[in-house]
Design an enzyme around this catalytic site. Sequence first.
Site, PDB file in Angstrom:
ATOM      1  N   ASN A 182     173.073 -39.524 -16.180  1.00 23.83           N
ATOM      2  CA  ASN A 182     173.587 -39.044 -17.535  1.00 23.83           C
ATOM      3  C   ASN A 182     175.064 -39.284 -17.673  1.00 23.83           C
ATOM      4  O   ASN A 182     175.577 -39.130 -18.843  1.00 23.83           O
ATOM      5  CB  ASN A 182     173.240 -37.845 -17.983  1.00 23.83           C
ATOM      6  CG  ASN A 182     171.761 -37.680 -18.528  1.00 23.83           C
ATOM      7  OD1 ASN A 182     171.085 -38.651 -19.204  1.00 23.83           O
ATOM      8  ND2 ASN A 182     171.207 -36.586 -17.952  1.00 23.83           N
ATOM      9  N   ARG A 187     169.433 -32.940 -17.975  1.00 23.97           N
ATOM     10  CA  ARG A 187     169.822 -32.177 -16.522  1.00 23.97           C
ATOM     11  C   ARG A 187     170.348 -33.142 -15.680  1.00 23.97           C
ATOM     12  O   ARG A 187     170.630 -34.364 -15.783  1.00 23.97           O
ATOM     13  CB  ARG A 187     168.248 -31.954 -15.929  1.00 23.97           C
ATOM     14  CG  ARG A 187     167.458 -33.006 -15.449  1.00 23.97           C
ATOM     15  CD  ARG A 187     165.991 -32.647 -14.878  1.00 23.97           C
ATOM     16  NE  ARG A 187     165.432 -33.651 -14.260  1.00 23.97           N
ATOM     17  CZ  ARG A 187     165.346 -33.950 -13.102  1.00 23.97           C
ATOM     18  NH1 ARG A 187     165.998 -33.331 -12.075  1.00 23.97           N
ATOM     19  NH2 ARG A 187     164.692 -35.071 -12.576  1.00 23.97           N
ATOM     20  N   SER A 223     159.890 -30.580 -13.624  1.00 26.64           N
ATOM     21  CA  SER A 223     160.237 -30.173 -14.892  1.00 26.64           C
ATOM     22  C   SER A 223     159.657 -30.943 -16.033  1.00 26.64           C
ATOM     23  O   SER A 223     160.155 -32.252 -15.789  1.00 26.64           O
ATOM     24  CB  SER A 223     161.681 -29.528 -15.106  1.00 26.64           C
ATOM     25  OG  SER A 223     161.779 -28.380 -14.200  1.00 26.64           O
ATOM     26  N   ARG A 265     146.234 -66.671 -26.281  1.00 23.44           N
ATOM     27  CA  ARG A 265     147.287 -66.663 -26.541  1.00 23.44           C
ATOM     28  C   ARG A 265     148.024 -65.186 -26.763  1.00 23.44           C
ATOM     29  O   ARG A 265     147.053 -64.533 -27.621  1.00 23.44           O
ATOM     30  CB  ARG A 265     147.736 -67.594 -27.475  1.00 23.44           C
ATOM     31  CG  ARG A 265     147.415 -68.917 -27.010  1.00 23.44           C
ATOM     32  CD  ARG A 265     147.709 -70.192 -28.032  1.00 23.44           C
ATOM     33  NE  ARG A 265     147.033 -69.887 -29.563  1.00 23.44           N
ATOM     34  CZ  ARG A 265     147.373 -70.102 -30.500  1.00 23.44           C
ATOM     35  NH1 ARG A 265     148.415 -71.312 -30.474  1.00 23.44           N
ATOM     36  NH2 ARG A 265     146.957 -69.932 -31.609  1.00 23.44           N
ATOM     37  N   GLN A 301     166.445 -38.630 -26.328  1.00 25.50           N
ATOM     38  CA  GLN A 301     167.157 -38.774 -24.929  1.00 25.50           C
ATOM     39  C   GLN A 301     168.220 -39.494 -24.587  1.00 25.50           C
ATOM     40  O   GLN A 301     168.260 -40.632 -25.079  1.00 25.50           O
ATOM     41  CB  GLN A 301     165.726 -39.346 -24.091  1.00 25.50           C
ATOM     42  CG  GLN A 301     164.568 -38.599 -24.232  1.00 25.50           C
ATOM     43  CD  GLN A 301     163.394 -38.937 -23.556  1.00 25.50           C
ATOM     44  OE1 GLN A 301     162.812 -38.278 -22.381  1.00 25.50           O
ATOM     45  NE2 GLN A 301     163.029 -40.279 -23.486  1.00 25.50           N
ATOM     46  N   ARG A 323     170.345 -24.627 -19.345  1.00 31.36           N
ATOM     47  CA  ARG A 323     169.019 -24.575 -18.770  1.00 31.36           C
ATOM     48  C   ARG A 323     169.077 -23.981 -17.492  1.00 31.36           C
ATOM     49  O   ARG A 323     169.461 -24.163 -16.638  1.00 31.36           O
ATOM     50  CB  ARG A 323     168.693 -26.073 -18.614  1.00 31.36           C
ATOM     51  CG  ARG A 323     166.998 -26.312 -18.476  1.00 31.36           C
ATOM     52  CD  ARG A 323     166.883 -27.815 -18.277  1.00 31.36           C
ATOM     53  NE  ARG A 323     167.006 -28.650 -19.306  1.00 31.36           N
ATOM     54  CZ  ARG A 323     166.754 -29.749 -19.310  1.00 31.36           C
ATOM     55  NH1 ARG A 323     165.803 -30.355 -18.274  1.00 31.36           N
ATOM     56  NH2 ARG A 323     167.265 -30.681 -20.293  1.00 31.36           N
TER      57      ARG A 323
END
Length: 232
Positions: free
Chosen positions: A24, A14, A82, A166, A107, A73
């Site tokens: 993006n 999106r 969303s 540890r 993704q 979309r």
Amino acid sequence: MKTIDKIYAFIPARGGSKRIPNKNLQLIADKPLIQYTIEVALKSSIFDKVIVSTDDLQIESLSNDLDAEVLRRPPELAQDTSTTIDSVLHFINEYKLNPDDIIILLQPTSPLRNEIHVKEALETFLSGKGSSLVSVTNPEHPPQWNFKVENDYLVPLMDERFIFMRSQDLPETYIPNGAIYISRVSTIVNKKTFYCKDILPYVMSREDSIDIDEALDLKLAEIIIENKDIYG
């Protein structure tokens, strides 16, 4: 081996992003972030179709130029509230997918994931008996060392005895890295999630698991990419 109908790459992208505007499309080593994922999906040569789900015209144009197929979309699935699974279900309905079809969710925020990872993850899914597969990595610090705040004081999240152990003496743990999710259409429709009770893991290195969430991640990914000849 399980019966396969078709295998789809699904890339949710999106346009909106609060922490990094137009995330993006941000450049990493002179390449838009989403381009890394599209190219990896195409280069893997395992998909019947590579689908980018977006509400953004710039992302749509770039995806078309890179030979990915775009699914527009609707606005109600492109809000801050969303969910990714809603966009996957929208894709399933729009394309009228068969129950045995496989969806591999990639993704675009994972630019260090490559085509070998994708193919190995699919092989793991097909050879196993799980309902889904999720890529994971080791956390930077053991979760057994985590604290929470109660009444203004730090309180161990788990048994306090772990605080004094540890890291090499603690059980090895994994955390989803957001790079690869795999399941069949029937499972996604029924469960509305990739997180089933019988999830198969695909383990990736922390370096390859960088997830772009804030500006620092962009800089770190660029340093690694510019010094790692994995994209030609």
